[in-house]
Design a protein around this motif. Structure first.
Motif, PDB file in Angstrom:
ATOM      1  N   LEU A 149      45.538  45.356  53.444  1.00 57.22           N
ATOM      2  CA  LEU A 149      44.434  46.482  54.381  1.00 57.22           C
ATOM      3  C   LEU A 149      43.026  45.477  55.290  1.00 57.22           C
ATOM      4  CD1 LEU A 149      42.279  49.072  54.771  1.00 57.22           C
ATOM      5  CD2 LEU A 149      40.949  48.727  53.235  1.00 57.22           C
ATOM      6  N   GLN A 150      43.402  45.543  55.990  1.00 57.51           N
ATOM      7  CA  GLN A 150      42.734  44.911  57.362  1.00 57.51           C
ATOM      8  C   GLN A 150      41.334  45.430  57.394  1.00 57.51           C
ATOM      9  OE1 GLN A 150      43.069  41.733  57.983  1.00 57.51           O
ATOM     10  NE2 GLN A 150      44.839  41.822  56.952  1.00 57.51           N
ATOM     11  N   ARG A 151      40.636  45.002  57.030  1.00 58.29           N
ATOM     12  CA  ARG A 151      38.730  46.240  56.739  1.00 58.29           C
ATOM     13  C   ARG A 151      37.694  45.359  56.503  1.00 58.29           C
ATOM     14  NH1 ARG A 151      36.363  50.473  59.880  1.00 58.29           N
ATOM     15  NH2 ARG A 151      34.693  51.109  58.532  1.00 58.29           N
ATOM     16  N   PRO A 152      36.309  45.142  57.693  1.00 59.17           N
ATOM     17  CA  PRO A 152      35.354  44.430  57.427  1.00 59.17           C
ATOM     18  C   PRO A 152      34.663  45.008  56.617  1.00 59.17           C
ATOM     19  CG  PRO A 152      36.062  44.835  60.018  1.00 59.17           C
ATOM     20  CD  PRO A 152      36.841  45.156  59.692  1.00 59.17           C
ATOM     21  N   GLY A 153      34.083  43.762  55.403  1.00 63.32           N
ATOM     22  CA  GLY A 153      33.158  45.094  54.434  1.00 63.32           C
ATOM     23  C   GLY A 153      34.183  45.043  53.494  1.00 63.32           C
ATOM     24  N   ILE A 154      34.853  45.035  53.301  1.00 65.89           N
ATOM     25  CA  ILE A 154      36.576  46.317  52.234  1.00 65.89           C
ATOM     26  C   ILE A 154      37.008  44.699  51.205  1.00 65.89           C
ATOM     27  CG2 ILE A 154      37.325  47.700  50.975  1.00 65.89           C
ATOM     28  CD1 ILE A 154      36.789  49.486  53.184  1.00 65.89           C
ATOM     29  N   LYS A 155      36.392  44.653  50.400  1.00 66.08           N
ATOM     30  CA  LYS A 155      37.766  43.341  49.267  1.00 66.08           C
ATOM     31  C   LYS A 155      38.811  43.735  49.113  1.00 66.08           C
ATOM     32  CE  LYS A 155      33.990  42.184  46.384  1.00 66.08           C
ATOM     33  NZ  LYS A 155      33.745  41.610  45.140  1.00 66.08           N
ATOM     34  N   ARG A 156      40.064  43.014  49.877  1.00 66.57           N
ATOM     35  CA  ARG A 156      41.242  43.590  49.639  1.00 66.57           C
ATOM     36  C   ARG A 156      41.867  43.363  48.467  1.00 66.57           C
ATOM     37  NH1 ARG A 156      43.781  40.368  55.209  1.00 66.57           N
ATOM     38  NH2 ARG A 156      42.372  38.754  53.937  1.00 66.57           N
ATOM     39  N   VAL A 157      41.264  42.241  47.377  1.00 63.96           N
ATOM     40  CA  VAL A 157      41.570  42.676  45.853  1.00 63.96           C
ATOM     41  C   VAL A 157      40.928  42.993  45.293  1.00 63.96           C
ATOM     42  CG1 VAL A 157      42.623  40.412  44.547  1.00 63.96           C
ATOM     43  CG2 VAL A 157      43.170  40.195  47.007  1.00 63.96           C
ATOM     44  N   ILE A 158      40.696  43.800  44.218  1.00 64.63           N
ATOM     45  CA  ILE A 158      40.114  44.014  42.980  1.00 64.63           C
ATOM     46  C   ILE A 158      40.295  44.007  42.232  1.00 64.63           C
ATOM     47  CG2 ILE A 158      38.775  45.699  44.971  1.00 64.63           C
ATOM     48  CD1 ILE A 158      40.369  47.873  43.864  1.00 64.63           C
ATOM     49  N   GLU A 159      39.597  44.197  41.124  1.00 59.82           N
ATOM     50  CA  GLU A 159      40.387  43.698  39.194  1.00 59.82           C
ATOM     51  C   GLU A 159      40.712  45.511  39.215  1.00 59.82           C
ATOM     52  OE1 GLU A 159      36.685  43.367  36.620  1.00 59.82           O
ATOM     53  OE2 GLU A 159      37.015  41.587  37.778  1.00 59.82           O
ATOM     54  N   ASP A 160      42.180  45.155  38.173  1.00 59.22           N
ATOM     55  CA  ASP A 160      42.474  46.365  37.800  1.00 59.22           C
ATOM     56  C   ASP A 160      41.983  46.931  36.679  1.00 59.22           C
ATOM     57  OD1 ASP A 160      44.040  48.494  37.041  1.00 59.22           O
ATOM     58  OD2 ASP A 160      46.177  47.354  37.080  1.00 59.22           O
ATOM     59  N   PRO A 161      41.233  48.374  35.897  1.00 63.18           N
ATOM     60  CA  PRO A 161      40.421  48.978  35.343  1.00 63.18           C
ATOM     61  C   PRO A 161      40.953  49.108  34.369  1.00 63.18           C
ATOM     62  CG  PRO A 161      41.043  50.513  37.557  1.00 63.18           C
ATOM     63  CD  PRO A 161      40.433  49.120  37.967  1.00 63.18           C
ATOM     64  N   GLU A 162      42.564  49.203  34.332  1.00 66.16           N
ATOM     65  CA  GLU A 162      43.707  49.051  33.271  1.00 66.16           C
ATOM     66  C   GLU A 162      44.033  47.734  32.574  1.00 66.16           C
ATOM     67  OE1 GLU A 162      46.357  52.320  34.625  1.00 66.16           O
ATOM     68  OE2 GLU A 162      44.778  53.770  34.984  1.00 66.16           O
ATOM     69  N   ASP A 163      43.415  46.806  33.463  1.00 60.36           N
ATOM     70  CA  ASP A 163      44.230  45.499  32.918  1.00 60.36           C
ATOM     71  C   ASP A 163      43.698  44.647  33.749  1.00 60.36           C
ATOM     72  OD1 ASP A 163      46.574  43.774  32.305  1.00 60.36           O
ATOM     73  OD2 ASP A 163      47.723  44.278  33.493  1.00 60.36           O
ATOM     74  N   GLU A 164      43.130  43.759  32.746  1.00 62.65           N
ATOM     75  CA  GLU A 164      42.136  42.947  33.423  1.00 62.65           C
ATOM     76  C   GLU A 164      42.954  41.158  33.726  1.00 62.65           C
ATOM     77  OE1 GLU A 164      41.338  40.512  29.060  1.00 62.65           O
ATOM     78  OE2 GLU A 164      39.671  41.775  29.819  1.00 62.65           O
ATOM     79  N   GLU A 165      43.841  41.542  32.992  1.00 65.25           N
ATOM     80  CA  GLU A 165      45.210  40.427  33.861  1.00 65.25           C
ATOM     81  C   GLU A 165      45.722  41.322  35.255  1.00 65.25           C
ATOM     82  OE1 GLU A 165      45.509  37.701  32.093  1.00 65.25           O
ATOM     83  OE2 GLU A 165      44.293  37.882  30.708  1.00 65.25           O
ATOM     84  N   SER A 166      45.717  41.639  35.398  1.00 62.94           N
ATOM     85  CA  SER A 166      45.976  42.414  36.803  1.00 62.94           C
ATOM     86  C   SER A 166      44.920  42.386  38.002  1.00 62.94           C
ATOM     87  CB  SER A 166      47.335  43.190  36.488  1.00 62.94           C
ATOM     88  OG  SER A 166      48.358  42.751  35.872  1.00 62.94           O
ATOM     89  N   ARG A 167      45.233  42.615  39.075  1.00 62.02           N
ATOM     90  CA  ARG A 167      44.834  42.555  40.031  1.00 62.02           C
ATOM     91  C   ARG A 167      45.449  43.830  41.292  1.00 62.02           C
ATOM     92  NH1 ARG A 167      42.202  40.621  37.614  1.00 62.02           N
ATOM     93  NH2 ARG A 167      40.509  38.520  37.235  1.00 62.02           N
ATOM     94  N   LEU A 168      44.461  44.248  42.027  1.00 61.29           N
ATOM     95  CA  LEU A 168      44.886  45.291  42.868  1.00 61.29           C
ATOM     96  C   LEU A 168      45.289  45.055  44.438  1.00 61.29           C
ATOM     97  CD1 LEU A 168      43.562  48.862  40.968  1.00 61.29           C
ATOM     98  CD2 LEU A 168      46.054  47.462  40.713  1.00 61.29           C
ATOM     99  N   ILE A 169      45.759  44.735  45.107  1.00 65.15           N
ATOM    100  CA  ILE A 169      46.131  44.939  46.528  1.00 65.15           C
ATOM    101  C   ILE A 169      45.556  45.652  46.799  1.00 65.15           C
ATOM    102  CG2 ILE A 169      47.050  42.912  48.751  1.00 65.15           C
ATOM    103  CD1 ILE A 169      48.419  41.552  46.573  1.00 65.15           C
ATOM    104  N   MET A 170      44.697  45.723  48.012  1.00 66.76           N
ATOM    105  CA  MET A 170      44.713  47.352  48.844  1.00 66.76           C
ATOM    106  C   MET A 170      45.104  47.063  50.133  1.00 66.76           C
ATOM    107  SD  MET A 170      41.636  48.924  48.213  1.00 66.76           S
ATOM    108  CE  MET A 170      39.846  48.392  47.628  1.00 66.76           C
ATOM    109  N   LEU A 171      45.656  47.983  50.181  1.00 69.29           N
ATOM    110  CA  LEU A 171      46.858  48.092  51.043  1.00 69.29           C
ATOM    111  C   LEU A 171      46.777  48.963  52.788  1.00 69.29           C
ATOM    112  CD1 LEU A 171      50.605  48.269  49.163  1.00 69.29           C
ATOM    113  CD2 LEU A 171      49.308  46.307  49.888  1.00 69.29           C
TER     114      LEU A 171
END
Length: 530
Positions: A149-171
């Protein structure tokens, strides 16, 4: 199901969730009237087989669901879909800002808001995400620039609420629909890093902070009306010129400008035209502090002034620099309408002798202040006179010396800048019979840079003719005209440059072959010349 058939170069599509209504309308939850356009490749009629895909009623309004359908259709060359409500296209010319206009636009119920309510801009959208182990995020992101995802002001990587060892990459929701959306090189990297290409959905809450000022104002103002997104910045002040249809929203516009532009603490709107006497205008503070004392930096020089009492236009920075570049050390500059010093101070820094004048007492005060601030107060002689009195007084006295008996030994040039576009041409009459005695060589006569506005279809010729009429000569063969900037639709600001002929400058001179055929000044090369 989706059936696609060619009809005279146009593919018609019908979508169903089992069956249509008795009148041929799709049932509730199905988007109406989609068209699939086909560009024929050397054949006229042919039935195209498209992979069937079922869309549930719950998914029928989902951008991801329909985008997935489009991806399947896109495997047939030359097909793209135009929908009443959304545009999902395999055509590369669809620009990002056009695609963002729906998914990343503020809620529709903010339309007509006149008092800013930031909480009303909350909105939840569905974004595709890729789940990855947190230790490989940085390495993977370099390979997923296209898909992320290329959107100013929005993080492209966020924490996974279900797994602290993983991250979610916004697409990118307009590119990434299923695992088939990844390109071959991207899939290879995912495989190397042992990442599943399976795409999930994530509900992302957008707030006021996530929207750009243009997006906010476009959502608030009446649909189809011009949106104010540009402004002149003068230090901490944003200067707007609002149109009539924007005035009911003026305070909201001011607040948005402050919120979205760091360093802006005051927003003002011009409420009358520039006064031709002192070149200032009345203004209304729309939002923020009422402090109009400001400091600006232009071309490496610093200027301080009260913006409510003097003239300053940041859009003239390039023109100030252009004139300065024409000057050489030792030249003489007469600045007839000097303002707070944007021509005079750079010229003085270039070791020119400067005579600067302004009728406005406030401009005169800040001109003196800025000369000291930039350490050129010993090189600038400052006057507080009407332009005509300045030309017929200090300028005349200095020209009598500059063009006197010893003038043939002089190697420097004399320039006269007249930056009062609304009226400067009228002041050219002050040059008529200004000097006594016999003229020296024409190459020593002053070079005038006179500014003017024009609404004519041929603005350069218009300015030449008006200036020539005041002087009583033709300037078309011995002047150059530079386009400074477009002020408004069909209104240009220009600068006409010419050397004053002896027949104009000296008393008891007539236009004859000896003095009328002086060679014209060297034309300045510029992309903006006419």
């Amino acid at each position: 199901m989706v059936a696609v058939r060619v009809r005279s170069g146009l593919l018609s599509a019908s979508r169903s969730l089992g069956a249509e209504t008795s009148r041929g309308h799709p049932p509730s939850g199905v988007e109406p009237r989609s068209e699939i356009l086909w560009r024929p490749f050397g054949f006229s009629r042919r039935l195209l087989k498209v992979e069937s895909c079922r869309i549930t009623e719950a998914e029928s309004l989902s951008p991801l669901a329909w985008a997935s359908l489009i991806q399947k259709l896109s495997r047939t060359p030359g097909i793209f879909l135009l929908d009443q409500r959304k545009i999902f296209s395999t055509m590369p010319e669809i620009e990002t800002n056009q695609r963002d206009s729906e998914l990343f636009s503020p809620p529709s119920d903010v339309r007509g808001m006149t008092e800013l309510d930031r909480t009303a801009f909350k909105k939840t959208i569905t974004i595709p995400v890729l789940k990855v182990r947190k230790e490989i995020v940085n390495k993977l992101m370099r390979s997923l620039k296209r898909a992320a995802l290329q959107r100013p002001g929005i993080k492209r990587v966020i924490e996974d609420p279900e797994d602290e060892e993983s991250r979610l990459i916004m697409l990118d929701p307009y590119k990434m629909f299923t695992d088939d959306s990844f390109e071959k090189g991207e899939l290879s990297i995912l495989k190397q890093l042992n990442v599943s290409p399976q795409i999930s959905k994530h509900n992302l809450e957008l707030t006021y902070e996530n929207f750009k000022s243009e997006e906010i104002l476009k959502a608030v103002l009446p649909e189809g009306q011009d949106v104010t997104s540009g402004f002149s910045r003068v230090g901490h002040i944003a200067h707007l010129n609002l149109r009539d249809h924007q005035l009911p929203y003026k305070h909201l516009i001011g607040q948005v400008m402050i919120d979205k532009n760091p360093g802006i603490t005051s927003v003002v709107n011009k409420i009358n035209n520039i006064d031709n006497t002192y070149r200032n205008f009345q203004m209304e503070v729309l939002s923020g502090e009422e402090n109009m004392m400001t400091k600006v930096r232009e071309n490496n020089y610093t200027y301080e002034f009260d913006f409510s009492k003097v003239y300053w236009n940041p859009r003239l920075s390039t023109e100030h620099s252009r004139i300065t570049e024409l000057l050489k050390p030792g030249d003489v500059l007469f600045d007839v309408f000097a303002g707070v010093g944007p021509f005079a101070i750079p010229a003085a820094k270039k070791n020119c002798t400067v005579f600067a004048n302004d009728l406005n007492p406030e401009s005169h005060k800040w001109l003196l202040h800025n000369c000291k601030l930039n350490k050129v107060d010993q090189k600038v002689k400052v006057f507080n006179l009407d332009g005509k009195d300045f030309l017929q007084g200090p300028v005349r006295e200095e020209l009598m010396q500059q063009l006197g008996p010893l003038s043939k030994e002089r190697k420097h040039s004399v320039h006269i800048v007249m930056n009062l576009p609304a009226k400067a041409i009228e002041f050219l009459s002050a040059f008529k019979s200004l000097l006594d005695g016999q003229p020296c060589g024409s190459e020593l006569f002053p070079i005038v840079h006179c500014y003017s506005f024009s609404k004519d279809a041929n603005p350069a010729k218009d300015v030449q003719q008006r200036a020539g009429t005041v002087l009583g000569i033709s300037l078309e063969a011995c002047s150059s005209v530079h386009l400074v900037r477009n002020v408004a639709p069909n209104k240009e600001m220009l600068c006409i440059t010419f050397r004053i002929p002896a027949a104009i400058l000296y008393k008891n001179q007539t236009l004859n072959g000896d003095n009328h055929e002086d060679p014209p000044i060297k034309r300045q090369r510029t992309d903006k010349d006419f």
